[in-house]
Design a protein around this motif. Structure first.
Motif, short mmCIF file in Angstrom:
data_model
loop_
_atom_site.label_atom_id
_atom_site.label_comp_id
_atom_site.label_asym_id
_atom_site.label_seq_id
_atom_site.Cartn_x
_atom_site.Cartn_y
_atom_site.Cartn_z
N THR A 83 -38.51 -0.30 16.46
CA THR A 83 -38.81 0.28 17.96
C THR A 83 -39.57 -0.68 18.82
O THR A 83 -39.31 -1.05 19.92
CB THR A 83 -39.69 1.44 17.85
N LEU A 84 -40.55 -1.34 18.27
CA LEU A 84 -41.48 -2.46 18.82
C LEU A 84 -40.51 -3.50 19.33
O LEU A 84 -40.32 -3.99 20.42
CB LEU A 84 -42.35 -3.10 17.87
N ILE A 85 -39.51 -4.21 18.33
CA ILE A 85 -38.44 -5.17 18.71
C ILE A 85 -37.49 -4.69 19.51
O ILE A 85 -37.12 -5.64 20.49
CB ILE A 85 -37.97 -5.70 17.24
N ARG A 86 -37.07 -3.66 19.45
CA ARG A 86 -35.76 -3.07 20.45
C ARG A 86 -36.68 -2.69 21.95
O ARG A 86 -35.84 -3.08 22.74
CB ARG A 86 -35.47 -1.82 20.07
N CYS A 87 -37.85 -2.42 22.10
CA CYS A 87 -38.45 -2.65 23.27
C CYS A 87 -38.48 -3.89 23.86
O CYS A 87 -38.63 -3.94 25.20
CB CYS A 87 -39.81 -1.85 23.19
N ILE A 88 -38.94 -4.79 23.16
CA ILE A 88 -39.04 -6.27 23.53
C ILE A 88 -37.69 -6.72 24.47
O ILE A 88 -37.73 -7.30 25.17
CB ILE A 88 -39.29 -7.42 22.46
N ASN A 89 -36.48 -6.38 23.68
CA ASN A 89 -35.38 -6.72 24.31
C ASN A 89 -34.63 -5.75 25.31
O ASN A 89 -33.57 -5.64 25.71
CB ASN A 89 -34.50 -6.82 23.12
N TYR A 90 -35.60 -4.69 25.46
CA TYR A 90 -35.23 -3.46 26.20
C TYR A 90 -33.85 -2.73 25.84
O TYR A 90 -33.12 -2.18 26.71
CB TYR A 90 -34.85 -3.81 27.59
N ILE A 91 -33.83 -2.60 24.55
CA ILE A 91 -32.69 -1.95 24.13
C ILE A 91 -33.16 -0.65 23.81
O ILE A 91 -32.41 0.53 24.28
CB ILE A 91 -32.49 -2.36 22.56
N GLU A 92 -34.25 -0.37 23.74
CA GLU A 92 -35.30 0.92 23.79
C GLU A 92 -36.02 0.71 25.04
O GLU A 92 -36.76 -0.08 25.22
CB GLU A 92 -36.07 1.18 22.56
N LYS A 93 -36.06 1.97 25.90
CA LYS A 93 -36.90 1.86 27.04
C LYS A 93 -38.35 2.30 26.53
O LYS A 93 -38.22 3.38 25.87
CB LYS A 93 -36.44 2.77 28.26
N TYR A 94 -39.60 1.86 26.76
CA TYR A 94 -40.68 2.29 26.63
C TYR A 94 -41.31 3.26 27.49
O TYR A 94 -40.66 3.04 28.50
CB TYR A 94 -41.84 0.93 26.29
N ASP A 95 -42.22 4.02 27.08
CA ASP A 95 -42.64 4.86 28.18
C ASP A 95 -43.75 4.68 29.00
O ASP A 95 -43.84 4.97 30.07
CB ASP A 95 -43.09 6.42 27.20
#
Length: 170
Positions: A83-95
């Motif tokens: 999740t941390l890595i996916r947020c860095i690449n904006y594959i996951e939107k952080y809240d």
């Protein structure tokens, strides 16, 4: 559980929801980084939170990684590493919070996502290379497609990084 702070020279423990396993970030593994490059953060996260419904996957993540610095994110399944890595690449939107990659903020601007993704490569646990292609062909596909490098230039770049990581190929 407390926040993560992983700044140069310190190890840190990231914690999520109290029900989640703990994730550890060990940074500054390469102490031969030139001092002048350490002033410019490759990745910076400030008070980042990510929720999946009621489950808090990331809690107040503060992380600064200098250019050239090597960082290891390790922990058991469910601790928030991917999740941390996916947020860095904006594959996951952080809240909540702020994330910067090479000084560019991930701020809901699609042009910023594209700029970051051009220079950010990621390999996940199940990385699924194209089985009909060689390692070299897999490594040249993105630079040719995304950055429009010529085939020879992409091969030279791929060989450089493969050789640097002791995976020579032709």
């Amino acid at each position: 559980c407390g926040p993560v702070t992983a700044n140069s020279g310190q190890g840190a423990v990231a914690t999520s929801d109290s029900r989640a396993p703990r994730m550890t970030i060990i940074d500054n593994l390469d102490r031969q980084v030139q001092p002048d490059m350490r002033d410019v953060a490759a990745v910076e996260m400030r008070a980042v939170y990510k929720y999946y419904g009621d489950f808090q996957a990331l809690t107040e993540i503060d992380l600064k990684v200098a250019r050239g610095e090597k960082v290891v994110v390790c922990g058991p399944s469910g601790s928030g590493k991917s999740t941390l890595i996916r947020c860095i690449n904006y594959i996951e939107k952080y809240d909540q919070g702020e994330i910067y990659v090479n000084g560019i903020e991930l701020d809901n601007q699609p042009k910023n996502f594209d700029a970051i993704r051009r220079d950010t490569g990621m390999v996940f646990q199940n990385f699924n290379l194209f089985p009909h292609m060689t390692v070299l062909e897999n490594c040249t596909l993105a630079p040719m497609t995304v950055n429009r490098l010529g085939k020879d230039e992409a091969k030279d770049l791929a060989r450089h990084f493969l050789t640097k990581h002791r995976k020579p190929c032709t």
